[in-house]
Every structure is written in structure tokens, then in C-alpha cells.
Design a protein around this motif. Structure first.
Motif, PDB file in Angstrom:
ATOM      1  N   THR A 195       0.823  -1.200   0.000  1.00  0.00           N
ATOM      2  CA  THR A 195       0.000   0.000   0.000  1.00  0.00           C
ATOM      3  C   THR A 195       0.866   1.262   0.000  1.00  0.00           C
ATOM      4  O   THR A 195       2.071   1.209   0.237  1.00  0.00           O
ATOM      5  CB  THR A 195      -0.911   0.026   1.235  1.00  0.00           C
ATOM      6  OG1 THR A 195      -0.094   0.167   2.409  1.00  0.00           O
ATOM      7  CG2 THR A 195      -1.745  -1.242   1.338  1.00  0.00           C
ATOM      8  N   HIS A 196       0.209   2.388  -0.248  1.00  0.00           N
ATOM      9  CA  HIS A 196       0.895   3.677  -0.128  1.00  0.00           C
ATOM     10  C   HIS A 196       1.449   3.835   1.287  1.00  0.00           C
ATOM     11  O   HIS A 196       2.563   4.334   1.471  1.00  0.00           O
ATOM     12  CB  HIS A 196      -0.067   4.819  -0.454  1.00  0.00           C
ATOM     13  CG  HIS A 196      -0.430   4.913  -1.905  1.00  0.00           C
ATOM     14  ND1 HIS A 196       0.204   5.763  -2.770  1.00  0.00           N
ATOM     15  CD2 HIS A 196      -1.355   4.237  -2.645  1.00  0.00           C
ATOM     16  CE1 HIS A 196      -0.322   5.636  -3.988  1.00  0.00           C
ATOM     17  NE2 HIS A 196      -1.271   4.712  -3.938  1.00  0.00           N
ATOM     18  N   ARG A 197       0.681   3.398   2.292  1.00  0.00           N
ATOM     19  CA  ARG A 197       1.133   3.516   3.676  1.00  0.00           C
ATOM     20  C   ARG A 197       2.349   2.622   3.922  1.00  0.00           C
ATOM     21  O   ARG A 197       3.302   3.027   4.585  1.00  0.00           O
ATOM     22  CB  ARG A 197       0.009   3.151   4.643  1.00  0.00           C
ATOM     23  CG  ARG A 197       0.434   3.195   6.118  1.00  0.00           C
ATOM     24  CD  ARG A 197      -0.716   2.896   7.056  1.00  0.00           C
ATOM     25  NE  ARG A 197      -1.657   4.005   7.104  1.00  0.00           N
ATOM     26  CZ  ARG A 197      -2.971   3.894   6.951  1.00  0.00           C
ATOM     27  NH1 ARG A 197      -3.504   2.716   6.681  1.00  0.00           N
ATOM     28  NH2 ARG A 197      -3.756   4.958   7.042  1.00  0.00           N
ATOM     29  N   ASN A 198       2.348   1.390   3.404  1.00  0.00           N
ATOM     30  CA  ASN A 198       3.488   0.482   3.559  1.00  0.00           C
ATOM     31  C   ASN A 198       4.766   1.137   3.076  1.00  0.00           C
ATOM     32  O   ASN A 198       5.765   1.209   3.804  1.00  0.00           O
ATOM     33  CB  ASN A 198       3.269  -0.804   2.756  1.00  0.00           C
ATOM     34  CG  ASN A 198       2.221  -1.733   3.314  1.00  0.00           C
ATOM     35  OD1 ASN A 198       1.595  -2.474   2.552  1.00  0.00           O
ATOM     36  ND2 ASN A 198       2.015  -1.733   4.615  1.00  0.00           N
ATOM     37  N   LEU A 199       4.751   1.607   1.829  1.00  0.00           N
ATOM     38  CA  LEU A 199       5.967   2.145   1.217  1.00  0.00           C
ATOM     39  C   LEU A 199       6.381   3.465   1.863  1.00  0.00           C
ATOM     40  O   LEU A 199       7.572   3.711   2.080  1.00  0.00           O
ATOM     41  CB  LEU A 199       5.761   2.320  -0.279  1.00  0.00           C
ATOM     42  CG  LEU A 199       5.658   1.007  -1.082  1.00  0.00           C
ATOM     43  CD1 LEU A 199       5.175   1.269  -2.498  1.00  0.00           C
ATOM     44  CD2 LEU A 199       6.997   0.288  -1.113  1.00  0.00           C
TER      45      LEU A 199
END
Length: 617
Positions: A203-207
């Protein structure tokens, strides 16, 4: 110690997506140099691209993507070497809410077919005509597929022209709809064991969380003495580490340049001209640099001097390491004097290979051997080894700044927890852990256990909370005598010999261990030059004797039951293109065992020296 957690350093992304920083930074500091372009070409000069310039190029491509039919949530594959346009397209796709599907440019037709069908892409961006032909050959059965854009055919300019009439507001509406929990990339593992790569949903949050944590906590590692932060990225951008470098640079204001060719003849001139503040690479690169430096010294008749310099560097770095961990007083006066002498004659040349300005480097992909890490630290380049997987958005452990413990991969990243299961498997928990595998609910449930991700790697936490990797669960060898052996440490001891490139220990259901060994072609050519060998049976016998000595040295560190009793020298190195190495240069053990089944059978059937084989019994 079975478990350790480190408090968060940064907060997870609360709103928006990865592309927002492109526009925010251009507003805050439009004239700051964000990228350096063009210097990767022979005789090229690095041309600066400002934050405002990068934003404008991202906006132009994003508008072209919308004009070309790409919509929010679409999956678009990027199949190219490491070049500026890869980063440009990734952020343009994230700007319109699309999902990036990285594809290795070295992938076979079958691999490309699998990934494109697994993800059901809408379009593919390729680098050249060869890639375009590969995609065209496998695009049947893709109902959503509509476009191929080719970088070398001017697709960037084409897209910008096609999107010229698309209003900026339409792009911003797409960008405003992106949420942190939405998938940014589907990155397929390059695993050493699975028959097909699995698509990891990042996800955007992961990266964002992983890169913000690394740059926030390790900013001093990335910064040169003059305050500059710059990276030359040359790792494959289809690998999660290469993707992470691009995201980190854009989100945290690190000047970024690209080099598509990792071969020394192309990479080293780019390092010398760009002069990055830090170098991020895999252990393979550091090993090659060390071996090449020793070969040059040997050709110049200075091998003994180089070896003494290596010994001094290792002892000096060990003394510094003990002092930093409160276990010693640091290098003594005599050792400091020796170190100062070799700093001018040997170590300065090592630093020059990295461009002359970097004092730190980062290694990932697999564990950097302790002695090699100590040497580079003693030579003035501290290598911060780290650990991570595609499923953890690249990193989940790293050496703490100023407290490196060589031979380990450091402590958990801030915000992460590490747990050692009863069988020795490493589990990870944190905001950088992926959502799961695409189209594989069973594998996702197996890997994700109550918030913990089971890595499949084996290791332990030492008394100070540093993680040591000992191997892979699937790599464990069980001999016919019932003994279980983790082959990694033994293989690395064999690879310490300059002639040896790769070593794979085998022995499942056999009475003893054996090894498949490849030789480094450059090292063999160097050895021939020094010894005057001209080929034929005499050279074969001499080479086997050299390799046998390397195996005997490796065996001296283990019990007789865990030693290599026979080996076979293979005619060529394992390669990524041949399917025997991952793109991060890890051996695909299962593929090697399958490819050389006849050679393995011959070693056990005829343990006496024959052809490329030799018995050590």
C-alpha cells in the motif's frame, strides 16, 4: 532473547498517497535539485532537474495516461532497466491513482506471461522493442489490456502531447482520491523456492512508512560531510529495494540519479562522476569491488601489501566496534599508525571507487559477510547491513547509526517488532508489512499469523537485540543419517576463496554433504596470468587443487558430519538470465539442484576424483 520491539520514529501516512510529496515539495522548494539526468551515458554530463521540473514532468505524463485511457485503480506494468523514466512513470501512475506492477527486464516470456495474467494489467510500459515483442507475444488472455508504451520510441513525449488538453484539475481530482490504505504496487517476489513469483500487495502507507523511517532514522548515513544527500540507484527497480530507493529519494528530498547497467565498466565511471553521498547495493557489488581491488594489487606486485592493509583494516574496525559497544578502548597507538599509513596507499583508492565522497553505504538483499564489512569500515566506508523482504516493503531491520555490529543485520526498524518462533523462523510485525498475496488467500493466511508475518528465514537475536540470519527454512538439508544442516555458513566459507563465485551445498537423503561450485571468470583469468597456465589437463588439475584447498579450509570450521565430502566444478557461473539467480543475486537452490541433478548423482555414485569432481574423504 526471543522478541524485540523498537518504538516508532515516524507516524504512518494518515492521508493521501505517495505522489503528494512531488507536488508539495515543488511548492515548498521549487528550485531544489530533485534529479540528475543523463550522466549514465558514456561521456555524459549530469543535468539537474529541479523539484518544480520533476512535478511538471509527472503532471505531463499523468495527463497523458488519463488521455490514454488509464483510470483510477488500473494496474500498469513497468518493464525497464533502472532509468529516470521508470521513476517518472511510477509517480505519474500514483498521481492518477493507478497501481504499479514492476516487471524485471530480464524476465523470460513465461515469467512475463504469468505476471501480466496474475495482475490483469491494463497497459504496459516497456523499454525497447525486444520487451515490446515479449509483451505482444503473451498479451492474449488479458481482457483489460489496451496499450503498450515504449520508452525508446519516445512514449514520454507522445503521452505529454496527447494529454495537453486534459485539465490539471482532472489530475488533482484523481490524486485527492488516493488513500494510504490503497494498493500502490504489486511487487512479485523473486523468491528462491516458489515455482511462480507471488504478487505482494504493498500500500501507499506500507511504502511511505518504510522509507520515511529509514531516511528519518538513518539520515546521517545518507549525508556527506558537505551536507549533500544524493543517491545513484542501479539496483533493479522491479526489486523492492530499488523501488524503495526511488520512493525514499522523492519523499525525503534526496537527489537521485539512475544507472541502468550494474557491470563495473558502466557503474564505476558513473559513481566517479556523480559522487553520491551514500551507496546502496547488494553484497554481490561489495564483493566484486573487493576482489577487483585485490586483483589489481596482485597484478602490480603488491598483493602482500594489500593483504596486510586488509588485516589492519579488519583489526582496526573490530577495535572500533568493541569500543562502541562498551567492550574495549578502541585501536591502540600502533594499530592507529599502521592504519594511517595504509589510508593513503590503499584505503583512499577503495573510497575513490565509490566516488570519493561517500563515507557510508547500505547493503541489502542478503547478509554481508562480517569480514568484508569490517574491511570496508576500516577503509573508511561503513556498510550498514539491513534485512527485509518484498513482504515488508523492503526493510524491517538495519544496523543502528553509530552502533554497527558486523555479521548481523542490526535491530528492528523503529515501529517494527521481531519474534523468533520455536523453530527459529523470524516473524515480523509493523506498518510496513504487506496486505497479502494477490489471488492467493491460502498463502496469505499461512504467512500472516495474528498480525505477524512469517518470513521463512531462520535466525536468532543476540544478547544486544541484533538479528543474525542463519538460513532459510526451505534450505535445511536432512542427510540420510538424520542430521539437519543449515548450508549457508558453510557455503559462505567456501566463497571466501577468491577463485570461487558460487557454492551450493547439497545432501538431502544422502550419507554426506557435497557441493556444486562455480568459479569467477575474472579471477580465473587473473590466476592464469599469474601462474602462466595455458589450459588443458594441467590447468584443470591445478584449479581443482585450488578449489579443494578452499573446501578443506571451509570444512575446518565444522564437524566431520557437517563437512563437504565431494564437490563438482561447474563450467559456468549461475546467472539471473539462466534462472539460477534472483535479480538480487541470491541462488535459486531448487532450480540449481534440478538443473544439475546428473552432476549431483555422479558425485554420490563415484566419490573419487573424476572430471570436475573430487572426494575429500
Amino acid at each position: 532473547m526471543r522478541e524485540i520491539s523498537v518504538p516508532r520514529l515516524v507516524e504512518p501516512l494518515a492521508a493521501g498517497g505517495l505522489a503528494d510529496e512531488v507536488f508539495d515539495r515543488a511548492r515548498r522548494e521549487p528550485d531544489t535539485v530533485a534529479m540528475s539526468l543523463g550522466g549514465d551515458r558514456p561521456g555524459g554530463v549530469w543535468v539537474p532537474l529541479t523539484a518544480a521540473g520533476f512535478r511538471d514532468e509527472v503532471m505531463g505524463v499523468a495527463k497523458g495516461l488519463l488521455a490514454g485511457g488509464i483510470r483510477f485503480g488500473d494496474r500498469v506494468a513497468l518493464m525497464s532497466r533502472t532509468r529516470y523514466e521508470w521513476t517518472l512513470f511510477a509517480f505519474a501512475l500514483w498521481t492518477v491513482g493507478a497501481r504499479v506492477v514492476p516487471v524485471y527486464p530480464t524476465s523470460s516470456t513465461d515469467q512475463v506471461r504469468w505476471i501480466l495474467r496474475d495482475t490483469q494489467v491494463s497497459a504496459v510500459v516497456v523499454e525497447d522493442e525486444g520487451h515490446a515483442m515479449t509483451v505482444a507475444a503473451v498479451c492474449d488472455g488479458l481482457p483489460l489490456f489496451s496499450r503498450i508504451w515504449q520508452l525508446d520510441a519516445g512514449c514520454v513525449e507522445q503521452l505529454v502531447a496527447e494529454g495537453a488538453q486534459v485539465p490539471d484539475e482532472e489530475v488533482h481530482r484523481c490524486r485527492a482520491a488516493v488513500r494510504p490504505e490503497q494498493i500502490a504496487a504489486i511487487v512479485h517476489t523473486s523468491g528462491t523456492t516458489s515455482p511462480q513469483p507471488r504478487g505482494c500487495l504493498l500500500t501507499h502507507r506500507n511504502l511511505a512508512y518504510g522509507t520515511d523511517t529509514l531516511v528519518g532514522g538513518w539520515g546521517e548515513v545518507l549525508t556527506a560531510e558537505d551536507g549533500d544527500r544524493s543517491l545513484l540507484t542501479f539496483l533493479p527497480m522491479a526489486h523492492v529495494c530499488g523501488l524503495m530507493i526511488a520512493v525514499a529519494a522523492v519523499r525525503r528530498g534526496v537527489r537521485l540519479a539512475h544507472q541502468p547497467d550494474m557491470r563495473p565498466g558502466a557503474l564505476l565511471p558513473s559513481l566517479a562522476s556523480f559522487r553520491p553521498s551514500c551507496v546502496i547495493a547488494v553484497p554481490h557489488v561489495f564483493e566484486r569491488i573487493f576482489r577487483q581491488a585485490r586483483r589489481r594489487a596482485e597484478l602490480g606486485g603488491k598483493a602482500a601489501v594489500f593483504d596486510r592493509a586488509v588485516s589492519v583494516a579488519v583489526r582496526y574496525a573490530e577495535a572500533v566496534e568493541r569500543e562502541r559497544h562498551g567492550e574495549g578502548t578502541g585501536p591502540g597507538a600502533g594499530l592507529r599508525m599502521q592504519h594511517a599509513l595504509y589510508d593513503h596507499t590503499v584505503y583512499a583508492r577503495i573510497r575513490a571507487v565509490f566516488g570519493g565522497r561517500a563515507r557510508c553505504a547500505v547493503s541489502g538483499g542478503s547478509t554481508l559477510r562480517r569480514r568484508l564489512g569490517l574491511f570496508f569500515a576500516g577503509a573508511g566506508i561503513t556498510v550498514y547491513d539491513g534485512y527485509g523482504l518484498t513482504e515488508t516493503s523492503g526493510g524491517c531491520a538495519a544496523q543502528p547509526p553509530g552502533a554497527v555490529k558486523f555479521g548481523t543485520v542490526g535491530k528492528p526498524l523503529p515501529g517494527d517488532s521481531l519474534h523468533i518462533a520455536a523453530d527459529g523462523e523470524i516473524w515480523v510485525r509493523g506498518d510496513n508489512v504487506f496486505l497479502g498475496y494477490l489471488n492467493d488467500v491460502r498463502a496469505s493466511r499461512t504467512a500472516l499469523r495474528g498480525g505477524w508475518f512469517g518470513t521463512g528465514d531462520l535466525g536468532f537475536l543476540d544478547d544486544d537485540g541484533y538479528l543474525v540470519i542463519t538460513g532459510r527454512k526451505n534450505d535445511l538439508i536432512v542427510t540420510s543419517t538424520g542430521r539437519t544442516v543449515a548450508p549457508l555458513a558453510l557455503e559462505e566459507r567456501v566463497r571466501d576463496d577468491p577463485l570461487v563465485s558460487q557454492c551450493v551445498v547439497v545432501g538431502d537423503d544422502q550419507p554426506c554433504l557435497a557441493a556444486l561450485i562455480t568459479l569467477d571468470p575474472a579471477a580465473v583469468a587473473h590466476w592464469r596470468k599469474l601462474t602462466g597456465q595455458g589450459g588443458g589437463d594441467g590447468e584443470d588439475t591445478a584449479l581443482r587443487a585450488m578449489v579443494q584447498r578452499a573446501v578443506v579450509r571451509a570444512n575446518s570450521g565444522v564437524s566431520p558430519a557437517e563437512s563437504i565430502r565431494a564437490f563438482h566444478i561447474l563450467p559456468a557461473e549461475f546467472t539471473v538470465g539462466g534462472g539460477l539467480l534472483t535479480p538480487s543475486f541470491k541462488v535459486r537452490r531448487g532450480a540449481v539442484v534440478e538443473a544439475f541433478a546428473a552432476e549431483i548423482e555422479a558425485m554420490y555414485a563415484a566419490p573419487r576424483p573424476s572430471g570436475g569432481s573430487a572426494s575429500l574423504v
